[in-house]
Design an enzyme around this catalytic site. Structure first.
Site, mmCIF file in Angstrom:
data_model
loop_
_atom_site.group_PDB
_atom_site.id
_atom_site.type_symbol
_atom_site.label_atom_id
_atom_site.label_comp_id
_atom_site.label_asym_id
_atom_site.label_seq_id
_atom_site.Cartn_x
_atom_site.Cartn_y
_atom_site.Cartn_z
ATOM 1 N N GLY A 94 -0.362 4.627 1.382
ATOM 2 C CA GLY A 94 0.383 5.170 2.518
ATOM 3 C C GLY A 94 0.192 4.470 3.849
ATOM 4 O O GLY A 94 0.363 5.085 4.899
ATOM 5 N N ARG A 111 13.731 11.800 -15.769
ATOM 6 C CA ARG A 111 14.132 11.407 -14.415
ATOM 7 C C ARG A 111 14.953 12.458 -13.690
ATOM 8 O O ARG A 111 14.766 12.737 -12.524
ATOM 9 C CB ARG A 111 14.994 10.154 -14.491
ATOM 10 C CG ARG A 111 14.184 8.926 -14.323
ATOM 11 C CD ARG A 111 15.092 7.751 -14.261
ATOM 12 N NE ARG A 111 14.242 6.595 -14.428
ATOM 13 C CZ ARG A 111 14.574 5.380 -14.090
ATOM 14 N NH1 ARG A 111 15.751 5.140 -13.585
ATOM 15 N NH2 ARG A 111 13.737 4.393 -14.259
ATOM 16 N N MET A 146 7.002 4.232 -5.692
ATOM 17 C CA MET A 146 7.078 3.289 -6.811
ATOM 18 C C MET A 146 7.938 3.776 -7.979
ATOM 19 O O MET A 146 7.809 3.285 -9.091
ATOM 20 C CB MET A 146 5.668 2.952 -7.313
ATOM 21 C CG MET A 146 4.778 2.340 -6.254
ATOM 22 S SD MET A 146 5.516 0.881 -5.458
ATOM 23 C CE MET A 146 5.327 -0.315 -6.773
ATOM 24 N N LEU A 203 14.886 5.235 -8.375
ATOM 25 C CA LEU A 203 15.741 6.427 -8.276
ATOM 26 C C LEU A 203 17.076 6.178 -8.979
ATOM 27 O O LEU A 203 17.594 5.058 -8.943
ATOM 28 C CB LEU A 203 15.965 6.764 -6.799
ATOM 29 C CG LEU A 203 14.677 7.154 -6.053
ATOM 30 C CD1 LEU A 203 14.877 7.059 -4.545
ATOM 31 C CD2 LEU A 203 14.215 8.557 -6.459
ATOM 32 N N HIS A 249 10.423 -3.435 1.479
ATOM 33 C CA HIS A 249 10.109 -4.225 0.287
ATOM 34 C C HIS A 249 9.289 -5.446 0.707
ATOM 35 O O HIS A 249 9.644 -6.115 1.676
ATOM 36 C CB HIS A 249 11.404 -4.665 -0.407
ATOM 37 C CG HIS A 249 11.161 -5.473 -1.634
ATOM 38 N ND1 HIS A 249 10.770 -4.899 -2.826
ATOM 39 C CD2 HIS A 249 11.208 -6.813 -1.845
ATOM 40 C CE1 HIS A 249 10.595 -5.860 -3.727
ATOM 41 N NE2 HIS A 249 10.854 -7.018 -3.165
ATOM 42 N N VAL A 259 18.439 -1.866 -7.556
ATOM 43 C CA VAL A 259 17.074 -1.871 -7.012
ATOM 44 C C VAL A 259 16.874 -3.070 -6.074
ATOM 45 O O VAL A 259 17.154 -4.214 -6.445
ATOM 46 C CB VAL A 259 16.044 -1.911 -8.164
ATOM 47 C CG1 VAL A 259 14.625 -2.014 -7.610
ATOM 48 C CG2 VAL A 259 16.173 -0.664 -9.026
ATOM 49 N N GLU A 319 4.815 -5.696 7.694
ATOM 50 C CA GLU A 319 5.557 -4.480 7.312
ATOM 51 C C GLU A 319 5.326 -3.378 8.339
ATOM 52 O O GLU A 319 6.253 -2.649 8.717
ATOM 53 C CB GLU A 319 5.093 -3.975 5.935
ATOM 54 C CG GLU A 319 5.478 -4.874 4.783
ATOM 55 C CD GLU A 319 5.024 -4.307 3.436
ATOM 56 O OE1 GLU A 319 5.196 -3.101 3.190
ATOM 57 O OE2 GLU A 319 4.494 -5.088 2.614
HETATM 58 C C1 GRF Z 1 3.972 -2.093 0.480
HETATM 59 O O1 GRF Z 1 3.704 -3.461 0.375
HETATM 60 C C2 GRF Z 1 5.437 -1.808 0.250
HETATM 61 O O2 GRF Z 1 6.273 -2.786 0.780
HETATM 62 C C3 GRF Z 1 5.502 -1.814 -1.251
HETATM 63 O O3 GRF Z 1 4.332 -1.186 -1.687
HETATM 64 C C4 GRF Z 1 3.328 -1.331 -0.688
HETATM 65 C C5 GRF Z 1 2.904 0.040 -0.289
HETATM 66 O O4 GRF Z 1 1.810 0.028 0.579
HETATM 67 N N1 GRF Z 1 6.724 -1.210 -1.723
HETATM 68 P P1 GRF Z 1 1.423 1.335 1.408
HETATM 69 O O5 GRF Z 1 1.335 2.484 0.419
HETATM 70 O O6 GRF Z 1 2.495 1.554 2.437
HETATM 71 O O7 GRF Z 1 0.089 1.033 2.013
#
Ligand code: GRF
Length: 198
Positions: free
Chosen positions: A11, A61, A86, A89, A105, A140, A170
């Site tokens: 998170g 699902r 993860m 959907l 991503h 996706v 990110e």
């Molecule tokens: C991040 O690198 C995100 O882009 C990918 O999974 C990772 C999640 O990291 N989809 P966090 O849970 O936000 O620390």
């Protein structure tokens, strides 16, 4: 905009979004954090924001997504930010939230869709890597791009070092891209703009 953040793990992107949302001028209010895994570390990092676990494992699902949708509506959620969520959907769920759901991503899309992006970037020998904030569509990692942040791939990088460099990007990109997705004015260029294209 009443926003839910969906996670599956530690998170850290969720935390960066929550920090941005703490500013009263930010266009999103966090009303719920949902994890599809009870053991997601991020569930302990939401502060005062309510959490919910909607388990996905061992479940059809459609059942999972019906439960997720019901939980989101119960909290009056209007917008969804996927942050390390993860679970793929279904097109049905995506259609229901179309135009109201974004994702982060860890690659410069359209390169390296899917998993293990950093290992594949190293194997390909790319010299520039990064992350992408995008709208969620049925394909996706194929939705329209909101913004990207680039980082260099350095000599001697391994997967962990590269992943850490991308993750830091990110954390800068996602709160800005979410604000843009919600129609906020584009942030003024600053030092960070060198690595960001929004
Ligand atoms: C991040 O690198 C995100 O882009 C990918 O999974 C990772 C999640 O990291 N989809 P966090 O849970 O936000 O620390």
């Amino acid at each position: 905009m009443k926003t839910a953040i969906l996670i599956s793990g530690r998170g850290s992107n969720m935390v960066s979004l929550l920090e941005a949302m703490a500013d009263p001028d930010y266009p999103a209010r966090p009303v719920l954090v949902v994890s599809n895994r009870a053991d997601a570390g991020g569930l302990a990092r939401t502060g005062a924001v309510p959490t919910a676990v909607v388990p996905s494992r061992g479940r059809m699902r459609e059942d999972f997504e019906a439960a997720l949708d019901a939980r989101l509506r119960e909290s009056g959620v209007e917008f969804i930010a996927l942050a390390g969520f993860m679970r793929v959907l279904t097109a049905d769920f995506v259609r229901r939230w179309e135009g109201r759901m974004v994702n982060i991503h860890p690659s410069l899309l359209p390169s390296f869709k899917g998993l293990d992006t950093h290992a594949r970037a190293l194997a390909a020998g790319v010299k520039i890597h990064g992350c992408t904030a995008h709208w969620v569509s049925a394909g996706v990692d194929e939705g329209r791009i909101i913004g990207q942040a680039a980082v260099p791939v350095l000599d001697g990088d391994n997967e962990a070092r590269l992943a850490a460099r991308v993750l830091a990007a990110e954390h800068v990109l996602y709160p800005r891209a979410l604000a843009i997705a919600l129609g906020a004015a584009r942030p003024a260029p600053d030092a960070g703009a060198r690595i960001l294209a929004l």
